[in-house]
Structure formats: C-alpha cells, structure tokens
Design an enzyme around this catalytic site. Sequence first.
Site, PDB file in Angstrom:
ATOM      1  N   ALA A 459       0.887  -1.180   0.000  1.00  0.00           N
ATOM      2  CA  ALA A 459       0.000   0.000   0.000  1.00  0.00           C
ATOM      3  C   ALA A 459       0.913   1.215   0.000  1.00  0.00           C
ATOM      4  CB  ALA A 459      -0.901  -0.030   1.229  1.00  0.00           C
ATOM      5  N   ALA A 461       1.150   4.339  -2.112  1.00  0.00           N
ATOM      6  CA  ALA A 461       1.010   5.720  -2.588  1.00  0.00           C
ATOM      7  C   ALA A 461       1.005   6.693  -1.408  1.00  0.00           C
ATOM      8  CB  ALA A 461      -0.292   5.853  -3.383  1.00  0.00           C
ATOM      9  N   PRO A 462       1.636   7.858  -1.536  1.00  0.00           N
ATOM     10  CA  PRO A 462       2.262   8.410  -2.737  1.00  0.00           C
ATOM     11  C   PRO A 462       3.734   8.053  -2.914  1.00  0.00           C
ATOM     12  CG  PRO A 462       2.170  10.080  -1.040  1.00  0.00           C
ATOM     13  CD  PRO A 462       1.560   8.848  -0.438  1.00  0.00           C
ATOM     14  N   GLY A 463       4.221   7.090  -2.165  1.00  0.00           N
ATOM     15  CA  GLY A 463       5.533   6.554  -2.505  1.00  0.00           C
ATOM     16  C   GLY A 463       6.694   6.975  -1.625  1.00  0.00           C
ATOM     17  N   GLY A 464       6.412   7.610  -0.505  1.00  0.00           N
ATOM     18  CA  GLY A 464       7.497   8.025   0.395  1.00  0.00           C
ATOM     19  C   GLY A 464       8.370   6.833   0.774  1.00  0.00           C
ATOM     20  N   LYS A 465       7.715   5.722   1.094  1.00  0.00           N
ATOM     21  CA  LYS A 465       8.484   4.568   1.558  1.00  0.00           C
ATOM     22  C   LYS A 465       9.050   3.762   0.377  1.00  0.00           C
ATOM     23  CE  LYS A 465       5.829   4.590   5.772  1.00  0.00           C
ATOM     24  NZ  LYS A 465       4.709   5.463   5.330  1.00  0.00           N
ATOM     25  N   ASP A 510      -5.794  -4.231  -5.651  1.00  0.00           N
ATOM     26  CA  ASP A 510      -6.191  -4.331  -4.255  1.00  0.00           C
ATOM     27  C   ASP A 510      -5.154  -5.247  -3.615  1.00  0.00           C
ATOM     28  OD1 ASP A 510      -7.307  -5.377  -1.841  1.00  0.00           O
ATOM     29  OD2 ASP A 510      -9.249  -4.619  -2.505  1.00  0.00           O
ATOM     30  N   ASP A 527       2.384  -1.007   4.801  1.00  0.00           N
ATOM     31  CA  ASP A 527       2.140   0.249   5.518  1.00  0.00           C
ATOM     32  C   ASP A 527       0.635   0.479   5.364  1.00  0.00           C
ATOM     33  OD1 ASP A 527       2.740   2.657   6.841  1.00  0.00           O
ATOM     34  OD2 ASP A 527       2.797   3.729   4.937  1.00  0.00           O
ATOM     35  N   CYS A 584      -0.076   4.389  10.932  1.00  0.00           N
ATOM     36  CA  CYS A 584       0.078   5.660  11.637  1.00  0.00           C
ATOM     37  C   CYS A 584      -1.099   5.807  12.602  1.00  0.00           C
ATOM     38  CB  CYS A 584       0.228   6.840  10.689  1.00  0.00           C
ATOM     39  SG  CYS A 584      -1.056   6.952   9.448  1.00  0.00           S
TER      40      CYS A 584
HETATM   41  C1  SAM Z   1      -0.759   4.874   4.881  1.00  0.00           C
HETATM   42  S1  SAM Z   1      -1.073   5.059   3.226  1.00  0.00           S
HETATM   43  C2  SAM Z   1       0.393   4.523   2.481  1.00  0.00           C
HETATM   44  C3  SAM Z   1       1.485   5.548   2.484  1.00  0.00           C
HETATM   45  C4  SAM Z   1       2.683   5.072   1.722  1.00  0.00           C
HETATM   46  N1  SAM Z   1       3.171   3.813   2.231  1.00  0.00           N
HETATM   47  C5  SAM Z   1       3.795   6.068   1.706  1.00  0.00           C
HETATM   48  O1  SAM Z   1       4.684   5.946   2.540  1.00  0.00           O
HETATM   49  O2  SAM Z   1       3.783   6.971   0.912  1.00  0.00           O
HETATM   50  C6  SAM Z   1      -2.132   3.730   2.917  1.00  0.00           C
HETATM   51  C7  SAM Z   1      -2.397   3.462   1.458  1.00  0.00           C
HETATM   52  O3  SAM Z   1      -3.168   2.287   1.380  1.00  0.00           O
HETATM   53  C8  SAM Z   1      -3.920   2.366   0.210  1.00  0.00           C
HETATM   54  N2  SAM Z   1      -4.943   1.309   0.295  1.00  0.00           N
HETATM   55  C9  SAM Z   1      -6.120   1.324   0.927  1.00  0.00           C
HETATM   56  N3  SAM Z   1      -6.741   0.136   0.784  1.00  0.00           N
HETATM   57  C10 SAM Z   1      -5.908  -0.646   0.070  1.00  0.00           C
HETATM   58  C11 SAM Z   1      -5.976  -1.976  -0.408  1.00  0.00           C
HETATM   59  N4  SAM Z   1      -7.016  -2.759  -0.156  1.00  0.00           N
HETATM   60  N5  SAM Z   1      -4.946  -2.446  -1.128  1.00  0.00           N
HETATM   61  C12 SAM Z   1      -3.875  -1.686  -1.384  1.00  0.00           C
HETATM   62  N6  SAM Z   1      -3.764  -0.421  -0.972  1.00  0.00           N
HETATM   63  C13 SAM Z   1      -4.758   0.095  -0.259  1.00  0.00           C
HETATM   64  C14 SAM Z   1      -4.407   3.782   0.201  1.00  0.00           C
HETATM   65  O4  SAM Z   1      -4.781   4.192  -1.078  1.00  0.00           O
HETATM   66  C15 SAM Z   1      -3.198   4.517   0.732  1.00  0.00           C
HETATM   67  O5  SAM Z   1      -2.453   5.050  -0.294  1.00  0.00           O
END
Ligand code: SAM
Length: 775
Positions: A459, A461-465, A510, A527, A584
């Site tokens: 998971a 976006a937006p890609g920090g990790k 997903d 994450d 978080c």
């Molecule tokens: C905490 S953010 C991730 C931040 C990201 N790791 C970063 O460091 O930039 C959680 C992400 O989970 C995504 N998300 C939500 N449900 C999801 C799913 N079922 N499968 C994959 N990604 C999902 C959201 O769109 C969101 O971008």
Amino acid sequence: MGRRSKTKQPPPQPLQEHRVTGSSSFNNKRKATESASAPAPKKAAIAAANKKAKSAATSSKPTPISTPATKAIAKAEKAKAKAVPSKQTAAASAPVKGKKKATQQQQLDLAVDEDEDESGVEYEDVDEDIELEGEDEEDGLDALDEDDDDIELEEDDDDEEQEGDEEEDDLKKLGLPAKGTKLTAAQRKKALAEAERLELLLKSQGHSLESDDEGDGSEAGEEMEDEADDEEGAADGLTEEQLAFLDGAGEGPEGDDDDDDDFEDDSDGELLDGPLPEGAPANDFMLPTIEDREKEKVLGADLQLVHMRIQEVVNILGDFKRLATDGRSRSEYVEQLLADVCTFYGYNQFLAEKLFNLFSPAEAIEFFEANETPRPITIRANTLRTRRRDLAQALINRGVNLEPIGKWTKVGLQVFESSVPIGATPEYLAGHYMLQAASSFLPCIALAPQPGERVLDMASAPGGKSTYLSALMQNTGTVFANDSNKARVKSLTANVHRLGCKNVVVCNYDGRQFPKVIGGFDRVLLDSPCSGTGVIHKDPSVKTNKSERDIHLLTHLQKQLILCAIDSVNARSKTGGYLVYSTCSVLTEEDEEVVQYALKKRPNVKIVPTGIDFGRDGFTAFRDRKFDPKMSLARRIFPHAHNLDGFFLCKLKVEPINKKQQQQQAAAAAAAADDEAEAATTVVTGKVSKKVTANNDDAVSGASEVDEEAEEVVAAAATAAAATAGQDETPFDDEQDQELIQKSLAKHMKRKGQKPAAAGAAAPAAGKAKKVVKK
Ligand SMILES: C[S@@+](CC[C@H](N)C(=O)[O-])C[C@H]1O[C@@H](n2cnc3c(N)ncnc32)[C@H](O)[C@@H]1O
C-alpha cells in the site's frame, strides 16, 4: 541566512526510553527523558518545576512554600513584568540567545561525520572545508553550550532569589505565613481560593497567565529543557501536575520529615498538615453537579474553566485516595475528564475514550496536547540523486533553515523555516529530496531491504516509503510499489520518476489480490491504511469522524491485508523472508491485535526485532487482551513522547511452513472464513460510512489525497462485500467443487512460481464464507 528560528520546535530526535513491558507501560509514569520532549511551553514549565523540586529536595534552607496560590502570584508578577520589561528579564534571556550563536553551518558540520550515504555508496568529500570546520568546531560548540549553561544557572539563581522575595511580600499581603513556614489546611484552602481569584482577575483584565519563560521564548524553553535534562534525582521525570502536587504536598502526610520541628500549632489552633480529618477533602476542587453540567450544556462551556478542571481532575486522579472528595468514585472523575477532553480538544466520545485508555490520565492529556501542535517538517535526502550534506548546503543557500534530524537517520533533515516553498525548490523538482514525516522512515529502516532483492510495498502511494526502499537498494533489484487507489497511484508514479527510482514497478491492485497476482518476495512492507490516530495534528477531522464501526471495518481490512502480505513473502528467501507491518494509528485494534491475528492464522510467522532502538515497546497485554510476549519487540512511537508522528511497526519473519503448521493454518483459515463472512454480511446490510478515512502519513499528501483514500477504503470494503455476496450465486457449493477449485488454483499458482499452500488455505475459507452468507 540559515539562522535557526526562534520559534523552532524541539527536533524530532526520538528519545531513549527505559524499556517497560507492554502491559505495564500504560500505567506507569513516564521517565525523565520523555518529559524533555514535551511541547516547548510545557517543557519549560516542567523544567521549571523540576528545578524547583530539585532545589527543594537539596536545599538545607526551609523549603519555600509553593502552593497554587503562590504560583498564581508569581504568574501575576510575571504578567506585571511583561507589561514593564525589567532589566533583569533582558539579562536573563541573553545567554539563551548566546547559545543560539551557533550558525546553521556549524550545526550541519556537526553531522558531517555521520553523513555517509546510507545506501553504502561512497562519495568523495567535495566540501572538505565544511567537514574540517565541523570537526574543529564541535568541541567549541560544546564548550559554548556549557558556558551558557553556567551563566544561565547563575542568573536563574538570582531570579529565584528575587522571585522568592516577591513571593514573600505577596504572602504577607494575603495574610499567609512567610516563606519556609508550614501552611495549615485552612491556610492552604485560603491560598487555593486566592489563587483562583487572582487567576480569574488577571484573565478578566486581559492579562496572559503565560510566564515570560514559557511564552514566545522557545529559546528560554529550550534552555530550561536542557537544564531539566541535566537534573538528577527524584524530581526527574515528574509531570508538571506531579510536581505541582509535590510542591504542595512536600509538607503533607507523606512529606519530608526533616522539617518536623517546624510543626507547631498555628494561632487558630487548627490542624497542621498531617492526616486530614475524616471526610475532609485534601483538595477543595468539587466535581460539577448534574445541574452545573446541564447549565454548561445550555450556556456553552467556558474553555478556560474546562481546561483548569482538566488539570484539577488529572491531579486528583494521580493521587486519588488523598485528593478526591469523599463519596465520589474514580469513574465519576474519569467521566468528567473525558467529557472535558471532548469539549476542550474536540474529540468524539468514542475516540476520546479509546485514546485515553492507552495512557495514564496525565499522559493522555499530554498526548491530546501534542495533537494540537504540528510536528516538525522533515525531508529525506534522496541518495539516488544527492548526498544529505550537499542537499543541506543547497537549501541553506536558498534561505532554508534546517539541521539533521538525529543520529538514527543519515538521510533526514528537519526544516525550521524557509523563505522558499519547500515543495517547489529546484532541488525538490530535481528529486533530491522527499517531503516525508520522520516516523515514516522507520518501516523502511526496519525492513532493511538488500540490494538485488524483490520487494513488495503493498500500500505504497504516494511513494514516500517505496522510493526510500528503492534508494536503500541502490536502484538494484525490484520494488513493486502497489496501491489500490488509481488517483493516488498517479502521484506515486510521479514521485518514482522525480526521485529517479529505476528499480520500481508501479502496480494498481487491491492488496488482497496478492500473492495471486504475484508473490515470492524477499521482503514485503505493509504500511497499512489506518484510522490516522497517530497523525491527528495533520488531520484533525479524525477527532470527530471515527466511529466504532469505522475502526471495525479498517481492522477487518488490515487483517485481510496482513495475511496476504505474509503469503506474498518467500519463506525460503536466502537473504530475506521478512514482513514489516506498520500504521500511523496508535490504537491497539489496528496494531497489536492485527499482528496477533496474523500470528494465530499463520503459525510459521514470528515477531523479530525491528532494529530500531527507540520508541516504546508494543503492548504484550492491553486491558483484557493478551498478546504474544514478543510483541514487546514491536515499536510504538508517540507524538508527545518522541515529537514524531504517532506510529506502530512490527517486523515478522516468515519461516517455511511444516506439515503440522499447515494443518493448523488450514484450521485457522476455516475459522477465519466465519469472521469474514460475518464482516461481509455486516458491510452488505449496513451502510458504509463515507467517513471511514484511512490516512496517508506522507507530509506531501493534502486533504484531497486523504479524501481519495477514504473513498478507496470504503470502495474496497464494499467490493469485498460484493465479491463475497456474489459467491452466493456461484455453483461452487459442495466439497467436490471446492477440491477442484483448490487443485486448479494450486496448479495455476505453481505455474506462476507461487506457494500453493496459500491457495489451499484460501479455497476452503471462501467456501465456508459463502455458506455463512447464504444463511
Ligand atoms: C498509509 S497510506 C500509504 C502511504 C505510503 N506507504 C507512503 O509511505 O507513501 C495507505 C495506502 O493504502 C492504500 N490502500 C487502501 N486500501 C488498500 C488496499 N485494499 N490495497 C492496497 N492499498 C490500499 C491507500 O490508497 C493509501 O495510499
């Protein structure tokens, strides 16, 4: 250029805490180091109180009386002094400014020796001058600091003496005994009443009750923080409330007996401090009556009064036996406190209670307070494009005021102020850095991807990790950066390009479709989407828009995702076989409970150390829940304790599964099917709240991204529900069909080089889920 801001916050330098077991940590008072990381004004107050308590403890002179009344008087004096600044105040603040003489260049220099590229790429020292200067000046700066401390301490003593005199006069005026004399219970009551009267009077005249030290002078605050850090002895680590109590209670029944000789009957023949008469409250604070509360509801609450009440109640809960009014139960006080937290900080009852339960009352208030202030702005130097020191120099040249975050990261920089938009500098556009919360470095550090590995960021976006993982792998191997939200995948792709990550494959599934789409990763980062209760300062709407149902939906999704993440790990990886789960959120439901669920469902998984040596231990027990003893290896980061975003991370090792474990897993899968079907039915029949928000912890993400993510999570939950509901119509109902599905799925997965075990576990689960939904 490059001068440190006067209003700067303490850097996000996580503080070492004494490890405590998860079960006890939330009941224990925090250690000294922790109080040093409290928000600056509070820190100053705590430091001042620490200092007072220390001098009280070590002084051979009679301890000056410090009651709420004298505090109010001192505050009144300070308020007066504010109107007419005295020479003394100016002199006292000079050394603090002196300490800030260290230029930013010097500060950067100090970090030079640890500023090797984290990815291991060796760079030539382009700017040797800087390095040498840094080495030379390190000692000099230390010395400067020490000198300043001395000066500060001397002046503090003067201040204290003068303050003491002033206090004495005021005490006389109030008809209270002079400094060093014990207060009787009646006098204390009188003093308390007078304190309140004075405070209200000052407020009504528009005076601020903030002391000069605590006010805008964050420098003063810092100076005091330093002192507080240096303080030793029993007073260390006490909260402001505890110290306020100590000041007053030093002469109480449990107080220091050294002064016993001073105990004499006062003229009124009233009882001296000692055991109070039965039924007499040690504290004359009274809980509001039902009528008072009704009135408050109708007329609206006076926030200042509510705030004072919060402090009073916290104080009482800290020493309930002694301070509570007879006949009032602890739960009555807690109930009032929760109501006041909701009013003052704006939480809904549900979340206020959830968060409150994580801490002692005093600490809970510190947490709520920390959520009212932003965390420091931090950036991560992208070592694929630059080095931290070069980036820092370039930004300083543009008028950005920054310094390294702390020893634990070689790529982080804290930005104090900037004359240019930090998200639009040429360096930013050229991908030299990512705007990123410091907490969000941690899962990547814990995952520790190796060059050449295959890594999944489930998971992302937006890609920090993802981009950090890419840099840690020095642009080798492959990072699969996945996110289910199409719109957010766009910003992910943009960041991947901007930062020059050539080893990243962006995908849009997903997460629960893994490992079906692709599996066998050396390492996986989940994450997870979460409630964002660790980053309330970024998105205060969390305070009101989270219901029990929302948390339930999120944890359900998290549990599904973590199982898929585990199944995507190649347990036989020669270099890895690890998963890091992070959120978080600070809620145990989204953290320890999710990991515990995974351990139960996947017996071949165990918790291992994260390699991060700060933060608090994960809970091994919480209320009526017991977790794996190794849960203490998980890390919990709190805004009030570490000046970082609230965060949870846990590292798991996935071992090859043996036969026995396979059977266990199948049984667990069958049981899980029941849960899933139940949850799916709930989603189908219930209305999914549009307010289920899952937060993004990257500093660049704006509100719109959070909204999109919220939609995504809701949509995902709905899709899952629909999919499960859809099974209702499928003919695969009998055992024979299930066997067929399993076999074909296993074949399909084998062809793709994936683990058939995952298919074996998934099919019966799906079958069972379908049956339950039918019912
Ligand atoms: C905490 S953010 C991730 C931040 C990201 N790791 C970063 O460091 O930039 C959680 C992400 O989970 C995504 N998300 C939500 N449900 C999801 C799913 N079922 N499968 C994959 N990604 C999902 C959201 O769109 C969101 O971008």
